[in-house]
Design a protein around this motif. Structure first.
Motif, PDB file in Angstrom:
ATOM      1  N   CYS A 166       0.468  -5.634  15.797  1.00 59.52           N
ATOM      2  CA  CYS A 166       0.604  -5.396  14.355  1.00 59.52           C
ATOM      3  C   CYS A 166       1.491  -4.190  14.102  1.00 59.52           C
ATOM      4  O   CYS A 166       2.390  -4.219  13.252  1.00 59.52           O
ATOM      5  N   SER A 167       1.272  -3.126  14.859  1.00 60.43           N
ATOM      6  CA  SER A 167       2.053  -1.910  14.692  1.00 60.43           C
ATOM      7  C   SER A 167       3.530  -2.154  15.007  1.00 60.43           C
ATOM      8  O   SER A 167       4.416  -1.646  14.321  1.00 60.43           O
ATOM      9  N   GLN A 168       3.775  -2.972  16.022  1.00 60.65           N
ATOM     10  CA  GLN A 168       5.167  -3.207  16.436  1.00 60.65           C
ATOM     11  C   GLN A 168       5.968  -3.978  15.399  1.00 60.65           C
ATOM     12  O   GLN A 168       7.168  -3.728  15.229  1.00 60.65           O
ATOM     13  N   VAL A 169       5.352  -4.910  14.693  1.00 60.66           N
ATOM     14  CA  VAL A 169       6.115  -5.717  13.728  1.00 60.66           C
ATOM     15  C   VAL A 169       6.096  -5.116  12.321  1.00 60.66           C
ATOM     16  O   VAL A 169       6.770  -5.613  11.419  1.00 60.66           O
ATOM     17  N   LEU A 170       5.345  -4.033  12.138  1.00 60.01           N
ATOM     18  CA  LEU A 170       5.231  -3.384  10.835  1.00 60.01           C
ATOM     19  C   LEU A 170       6.238  -2.237  10.735  1.00 60.01           C
ATOM     20  O   LEU A 170       6.443  -1.479  11.679  1.00 60.01           O
ATOM     21  N   LYS A 171       6.850  -2.117   9.564  1.00 59.10           N
ATOM     22  CA  LYS A 171       7.762  -0.997   9.326  1.00 59.10           C
ATOM     23  C   LYS A 171       6.973   0.314   9.282  1.00 59.10           C
ATOM     24  O   LYS A 171       5.788   0.318   8.946  1.00 59.10           O
ATOM     25  N   PRO A 172       7.615   1.457   9.596  1.00 56.28           N
ATOM     26  CA  PRO A 172       6.942   2.749   9.415  1.00 56.28           C
ATOM     27  C   PRO A 172       6.461   2.895   7.976  1.00 56.28           C
ATOM     28  O   PRO A 172       7.169   2.509   7.038  1.00 56.28           O
ATOM     29  N   GLU A 173       5.251   3.408   7.812  1.00 53.40           N
ATOM     30  CA  GLU A 173       4.585   3.557   6.512  1.00 53.40           C
ATOM     31  C   GLU A 173       4.212   2.207   5.884  1.00 53.40           C
ATOM     32  O   GLU A 173       3.870   2.139   4.715  1.00 53.40           O
TER      33      GLU A 173
END
Length: 289
Positions: A166-173
Motif C-alpha cells: 500500500c505504501s509503495q503505490v501511494l503518493k507521499p502524503e
C-alpha cells in the motif's frame, strides 16, 4: 469488499504472483453474481456505504483546499483494493474520483465491469483489473492519492507485506482508509456465531476469527511502514434496521485513516473533520472494549 488476498513474503518489487488461497477464491466465486443484490449476502456491505463513503469523502475534503461542486473528489486517483463487485468503487466514482478497482477473483471483476457499463459516466471514471495488490506494485509506484481497503485486511495472509505494498503505490502524503473487524471475544460471538451461523447476515465461512486484526496491531504495522495514523473510529451494524453507525467502541468493526509520510516524521494531514458526525480520535480509540 470481501476479497481474498493471500500474500507471501517476497522482494518488494517481485513480479511473481502472490499465492491466493484457492478454497477462499472458490467461496467468493460462487457469490460473484450476487454483489448487487441489496437484500442478499452482501446487504451489510451495501448499507456500510452510508457511513464509509461520507467518511472517505469528508476526510479528504478536510485535507484539501480544492472544492469541485458536484464532483468533490475530482482529480483524486483512488485504488480500491479487493473491490469485489464494485460496491465502493462506484459511489467514489460518482463523487468525481478516478478509481482503479482490483480483485483477484476474476468473476468479481466481470460483475463489477458489467455493472459500471450501465452508467456512461462511471464507465469512464472506473477501471477494474483482476489482480492482487502485489502484482501491480511495480507498474504503479507512488501512483495513487488514496487507497481504500474495506473489509479486506481480515483476509490477507501477510498483513505487513500488504501494508508495505500500500505504501509503495501511494503518493507521499496520500491517504489509506481501512475498515475491518477487531479480534475480540465479542467479535467472535457476534461476527461469526451470530452473523454467519445464526442470522446468516454474511455467508457462513466468510471469516476466520484468527485472522481478525486488533486496532493496536494495525496501528503498529502502519506506523512502522511510514504511515501516520490519524483516526480510529468504531463502527456498529444493527441487523434489525440494517444500518451502520459510528460508535465509541472499536470492539467489533472499526475504520482507520492513515497518511503516508512525505519524509520521516513529516506530514501535513489534519485530524479535523468539519461538518461531520464522525467521532474524533480519542485516547481509548485503539483499545478493545
Amino acid at each position: 469488499q470481501l476479497s481474498l488476498f493471500r500474500f507471501t513474503v517476497k522482494r518488494p518489487f517481485s513480479t511473481s504472483h502472490s499465492s491466493v488461497d484457492s478454497k477462499e477464491m472458490k467461496k467468493f466465486q460462487l457469490l460473484a453474481h450476487k454483489w448487487w443484490d441489496e437484500e442478499g449476502e452482501y446487504a451489510a456491505l451495501h448499507s456500510m456505504n452510508d457511513i464509509r463513503v461520507p467518511f472517505i469523502r469528508d476526510t479528504l475534503l478536510s485535507m484539501s483546499s480544492n472544492y469541485h461542486l458536484g464532483n468533490p473528489l475530482s482529480g483524486i486517483k483512488i485504488l480500491d483494493v479487493g473491490c469485489g463487485g464494485g460496491l465502493l468503487s462506484e459511489p467514489l466514482g460518482r463523487l468525481g474520483a478516478s478509481v482503479t478497482g482490483i480483485d483477484p477473483v476474476e468473476d468479481n471483476i466481470r460483475t463489477a465491469d458489467r455493472h459500471k457499463s450501465f452508467d456512461p459516466v462511471l464507465a469512464k471514471r472506473i477501471q477494474y483489473k483482476s489482480s492482487s495488490l502485489e502484482e501491480i506494485v511495480e507498474e504503479s509506484m507512488e501512483t495513487f492519492d488514496v487507497i481504500v481497503a474495506s473489509e479486506v485486511v481480515e483476509h490477507v495472509a501477510d498483513l505487513e507485506t500488504f501494508i508495505k505494498c500500500c505504501s509503495q503505490v501511494l503518493k507521499p502524503e496520500g491517504s489509506l482508509f481501512i475498515t475491518t473487524i477487531n479480534k475480540t471475544q465479542l467479535s467472535y460471538v457476534l461476527g461469526i456465531v451470530v452473523a454467519e451461523k445464526i442470522m446468516g447476515i454474511v455467508p457462513e465461512g466468510t471469516h476466520e476469527w484468527e485472522k481478525f486484526v486488533p486496532p493496536e496491531e494495525l496501528e503498529r504495522l502502519l506506523e512502522s511502514s511510514g504511515f501516520s495514523v490519524k483516526s480510529v473510529n468504531g463502527m456498529l451494524y444493527n441487523p434489525l434496521s440494517g444500518c451502520w453507525s459510528w460508535v465509541g467502541s472499536t470492539s467489533l468493526n472499526y475504520a482507520v485513516h492513515a497518511v503516508k509520510s512525505a519524509a520521516p516524521a513529516h506530514s501535513h494531514a489534519t485530524d479535523t473533520l468539519p461538518g461531520t458526525d464522525i467521532p474524533q480520535r480519542s485516547g481509548t480509540a485503539g483499545t478493545a472494549g
